[in-house]
Structures are given as structure tokens and as C-alpha cells.
Design a protein around this motif. Structure first.
Motif, PDB file in Angstrom:
ATOM      1  N   GLY A  93       2.048   4.348   7.469  1.00 42.83           N
ATOM      2  CA  GLY A  93       3.226   3.834   8.167  1.00 42.83           C
ATOM      3  C   GLY A  93       3.053   2.889   9.870  1.00 42.83           C
ATOM      4  N   LYS A  94       1.315   2.737  10.014  1.00 39.86           N
ATOM      5  CA  LYS A  94       1.468   2.028  11.665  1.00 39.86           C
ATOM      6  C   LYS A  94      -0.223   1.983  11.345  1.00 39.86           C
ATOM      7  CE  LYS A  94       3.876   4.509  13.677  1.00 39.86           C
ATOM      8  NZ  LYS A  94       5.542   4.375  14.100  1.00 39.86           N
ATOM      9  N   ASP A  95      -0.185   0.761  12.057  1.00 40.85           N
ATOM     10  CA  ASP A  95      -1.244  -0.376  12.389  1.00 40.85           C
ATOM     11  C   ASP A  95      -1.974   0.437  12.946  1.00 40.85           C
ATOM     12  OD1 ASP A  95       0.089  -1.962  10.729  1.00 40.85           O
ATOM     13  OD2 ASP A  95       0.949  -3.153  12.620  1.00 40.85           O
ATOM     14  N   TRP A  96      -3.305   0.295  12.895  1.00 40.06           N
ATOM     15  CA  TRP A  96      -4.964   0.677  13.244  1.00 40.06           C
ATOM     16  C   TRP A  96      -6.079  -0.463  14.000  1.00 40.06           C
ATOM     17  CZ3 TRP A  96      -4.202   6.658  13.633  1.00 40.06           C
ATOM     18  CH2 TRP A  96      -3.285   6.661  12.721  1.00 40.06           C
ATOM     19  N   PHE A  97      -6.565  -0.111  15.026  1.00 38.76           N
ATOM     20  CA  PHE A  97      -7.656  -0.368  15.211  1.00 38.76           C
ATOM     21  C   PHE A  97      -8.652   0.917  15.445  1.00 38.76           C
ATOM     22  CE2 PHE A  97      -4.765  -2.472  19.023  1.00 38.76           C
ATOM     23  CZ  PHE A  97      -4.734  -4.159  17.936  1.00 38.76           C
ATOM     24  N   ILE A  98      -9.658   0.620  14.478  1.00 35.25           N
ATOM     25  CA  ILE A  98     -10.516   1.372  14.265  1.00 35.25           C
ATOM     26  C   ILE A  98     -11.946   1.320  14.563  1.00 35.25           C
ATOM     27  CG2 ILE A  98     -11.859   2.832  13.208  1.00 35.25           C
ATOM     28  CD1 ILE A  98      -8.992   2.895  11.373  1.00 35.25           C
ATOM     29  N   THR A 117      -3.018   4.911   0.861  1.00 29.63           N
ATOM     30  CA  THR A 117      -3.751   3.481   0.699  1.00 29.63           C
ATOM     31  C   THR A 117      -2.642   2.279   2.029  1.00 29.63           C
ATOM     32  OG1 THR A 117      -1.265   2.611  -0.091  1.00 29.63           O
ATOM     33  CG2 THR A 117      -3.159   3.152  -1.323  1.00 29.63           C
ATOM     34  N   PHE A 118      -2.939   1.546   2.015  1.00 26.11           N
ATOM     35  CA  PHE A 118      -3.111   0.449   3.271  1.00 26.11           C
ATOM     36  C   PHE A 118      -2.545  -1.266   2.334  1.00 26.11           C
ATOM     37  CE2 PHE A 118      -7.387   1.795   3.881  1.00 26.11           C
ATOM     38  CZ  PHE A 118      -7.500   0.482   3.418  1.00 26.11           C
ATOM     39  N   ASN A 119      -1.576  -1.920   4.274  1.00 30.01           N
ATOM     40  CA  ASN A 119      -1.669  -3.210   2.960  1.00 30.01           C
ATOM     41  C   ASN A 119      -2.453  -3.960   3.208  1.00 30.01           C
ATOM     42  OD1 ASN A 119       1.281  -1.533   2.780  1.00 30.01           O
ATOM     43  ND2 ASN A 119       1.602  -3.081   4.543  1.00 30.01           N
ATOM     44  N   GLU A 120      -3.118  -3.977   4.105  1.00 25.85           N
ATOM     45  CA  GLU A 120      -4.236  -5.162   4.390  1.00 25.85           C
ATOM     46  C   GLU A 120      -5.143  -4.624   5.464  1.00 25.85           C
ATOM     47  OE1 GLU A 120      -4.240  -9.369   6.700  1.00 25.85           O
ATOM     48  OE2 GLU A 120      -2.632  -8.711   6.157  1.00 25.85           O
ATOM     49  N   PHE A 121      -6.635  -4.733   5.469  1.00 25.87           N
ATOM     50  CA  PHE A 121      -7.691  -4.768   6.682  1.00 25.87           C
ATOM     51  C   PHE A 121      -7.993  -5.500   7.136  1.00 25.87           C
ATOM     52  CE2 PHE A 121     -10.431  -4.087   3.022  1.00 25.87           C
ATOM     53  CZ  PHE A 121     -11.322  -4.187   3.167  1.00 25.87           C
ATOM     54  N   ILE A 151     -13.772   3.053   5.227  1.00 30.34           N
ATOM     55  CA  ILE A 151     -12.484   3.172   4.760  1.00 30.34           C
ATOM     56  C   ILE A 151     -12.229   4.031   3.657  1.00 30.34           C
ATOM     57  CG2 ILE A 151     -11.589   0.523   3.271  1.00 30.34           C
ATOM     58  CD1 ILE A 151     -12.968  -0.842   5.295  1.00 30.34           C
ATOM     59  N   ILE A 152     -13.308   3.989   3.010  1.00 32.54           N
ATOM     60  CA  ILE A 152     -13.116   5.530   2.018  1.00 32.54           C
ATOM     61  C   ILE A 152     -12.237   6.116   2.291  1.00 32.54           C
ATOM     62  CG2 ILE A 152     -14.230   6.400  -0.112  1.00 32.54           C
ATOM     63  CD1 ILE A 152     -16.768   3.997   0.706  1.00 32.54           C
ATOM     64  N   ASP A 153     -13.004   7.061   3.339  1.00 37.04           N
ATOM     65  CA  ASP A 153     -12.097   7.850   3.473  1.00 37.04           C
ATOM     66  C   ASP A 153     -10.529   7.907   4.323  1.00 37.04           C
ATOM     67  OD1 ASP A 153     -14.368   9.208   3.070  1.00 37.04           O
ATOM     68  OD2 ASP A 153     -14.832   9.146   5.632  1.00 37.04           O
ATOM     69  N   MET A 154     -10.146   6.780   4.843  1.00 33.30           N
ATOM     70  CA  MET A 154      -8.868   6.096   5.010  1.00 33.30           C
ATOM     71  C   MET A 154      -8.303   6.583   3.080  1.00 33.30           C
ATOM     72  SD  MET A 154      -8.991   3.472   7.255  1.00 33.30           S
ATOM     73  CE  MET A 154      -7.093   3.628   7.721  1.00 33.30           C
ATOM     74  N   ASP A 170     -13.902  -2.669  14.906  1.00 32.14           N
ATOM     75  CA  ASP A 170     -14.804  -2.578  13.636  1.00 32.14           C
ATOM     76  C   ASP A 170     -13.641  -2.915  12.568  1.00 32.14           C
ATOM     77  OD1 ASP A 170     -16.600  -2.193  14.814  1.00 32.14           O
ATOM     78  OD2 ASP A 170     -16.850  -0.321  15.850  1.00 32.14           O
ATOM     79  N   ILE A 171     -12.491  -1.967  12.510  1.00 33.68           N
ATOM     80  CA  ILE A 171     -12.022  -2.055  11.376  1.00 33.68           C
ATOM     81  C   ILE A 171      -9.583  -2.680  12.450  1.00 33.68           C
ATOM     82  CG2 ILE A 171     -10.425  -1.344   9.645  1.00 33.68           C
ATOM     83  CD1 ILE A 171     -13.255   0.378   9.813  1.00 33.68           C
ATOM     84  N   TYR A 172      -9.086  -3.311  11.554  1.00 29.88           N
ATOM     85  CA  TYR A 172      -7.915  -3.323  12.210  1.00 29.88           C
ATOM     86  C   TYR A 172      -7.643  -3.337  10.810  1.00 29.88           C
ATOM     87  CZ  TYR A 172      -3.703  -5.069  13.215  1.00 29.88           C
ATOM     88  OH  TYR A 172      -1.809  -5.152  13.947  1.00 29.88           O
ATOM     89  N   VAL A 173      -6.727  -2.360  10.944  1.00 35.78           N
ATOM     90  CA  VAL A 173      -5.596  -1.613   9.462  1.00 35.78           C
ATOM     91  C   VAL A 173      -4.034  -2.204   9.668  1.00 35.78           C
ATOM     92  CG1 VAL A 173      -5.565   0.160   7.575  1.00 35.78           C
ATOM     93  CG2 VAL A 173      -7.602   0.026   8.388  1.00 35.78           C
TER      94      VAL A 173
END
Length: 170
Positions: A73-78, A46-50, A38-41, A65-68
Motif C-alpha cells: 500500500g505504499k511506495d518505497w525507496f530501497i 505484489t506491487f504495481n511497478e518497480f 525483489i524476489i523477497d518482496m 537501487d529500487i523504487y517500488v
């Protein structure tokens, strides 16, 4: 406050005393990797929500582990991985995401597997974008290209709007 000093060649980890978690839990390193991700991202955008380790809906057979939402400009499964995958584990995890996609729930999200990379897979075998990297910083060239493209589109929009507002009467 108490400290776990049993970590050779690593910084100490401090806990409240009494601690709400086991100070020698194997999950600690996993959560440290999630937090570092999350820190590296945030270093790149920035992002809207995680959401951390949250099941998205009843039909999802995985818990990322993380849904961002809204990073680059996209949503991510991490998925953050501290240990080495077996072939069975890697494909089992990817198959769960594919089942989610096949059920029609996929909304153009991206999947990143971060951490130890011991097995390769063919990303083109999946109908969604998936990448395996050691850390978010491994994506810096891709992120730079994305930002340059986004800036070029913005610049073109501004130029087009200013050109259309400059109508001269003859």
C-alpha cells in the motif's frame, strides 16, 4: 554460454558468450542483492511497478537501487548495500533523502536500507519512515501486522455495509 566459477562457496553465475558485462565485475553481487530483494518482496506482497537505479527527477540528488510503487500500500525507496558503510557514507545517503523531503517532493514513501548493518542511526531523527535491515524477511512481523490490520479494516467495512443493507420494515 560461459560461467564464472571463481566464486568460492557460492553458486556459479552464467553469462551469455560473449558477455555484455564483465564477468568479474564488483557490481554483480550488488545486482544479485537487488534481485534477491525483489524476489523477497514478492514473497510477502505484489506491487504495481518497480524501477531499477532510476533518478526520479532533476532535483533528486540520489538514485535509489529500487523504487517500488504499491508494495504493501505504499511506495518505497530501497537501498541495497553489500559493503559496510562508514558513518560519513551512511549520513551522506540519508541527508540526500532528507533534502528531497525538504524540497517538498516526498509523497509518504518509505526508505529501507537492506544489506550489511554495521552502523546504527536514529530513524526518529528523520521526518520520513526509514528502516535498516539485513533482508526483507527481517520485516516479516511488521508485514504480518500490516496485513492483519488491513484485513480487520476490510472485515469492518463489509460488516458495516451488510448491516446498513439489512433494514427491516416494521
Amino acid at each position: 554460454m560461459t560461467a564464472n566459477t571463481d566464486r568460492s562457496f557460492q553458486q556459479y553465475i552464467y553469462f551469455l558468450n560473449p558477455s555484455t558485462i564483465k564477468t568479474d565485475s564488483q557490481k554483480i553481487d550488488h545486482h544479485l542483492l537487488i534481485n534477491q530483494t525483489i524476489i523477497d518482496m514478492l514473497k510477502h506482497s505484489t506491487f504495481n511497478e518497480f524501477q531499477l537505479e532510476t533518478k526520479l527527477n532533476e532535483d533528486a540528488e540520489f538514485i535509489p537501487d529500487i523504487y517500488v510503487k504499491g508494495w504493501l500500500g505504499k511506495d518505497w525507496f530501497i537501498e541495497c548495500q553489500n559493503s559496510l558503510y562508514t558513518i560519513k557514507q551512511l549520513y551522506s545517503k540519508l541527508d540526500k533523502y532528507k533534502q528531497y523531503y525538504d524540497k517538498g517532493y516526498w509523497n509518504d514513501e518509505r526508505l529501507i536500507i537492506i544489506g550489511k548493518v554495521n552502523l546504527k542511526f536514529a530513524p526518529e531523527d528523520y521526518p520520513f519512515k526509514v528502516k535498516q535491515v539485513k533482508s526483507i524477511d527481517d520485516l516479516k512481523d511488521t508485514i504480518k501486522q500490516y496485513k492483519e490490520l488491513k484485513y480487520a479494516k476490510f472485515k469492518e467495512t463489509v460488516i458495516n455495509k451488510s448491516d446498513s443493507s439489512l433494514k427491516f420494515k416494521g
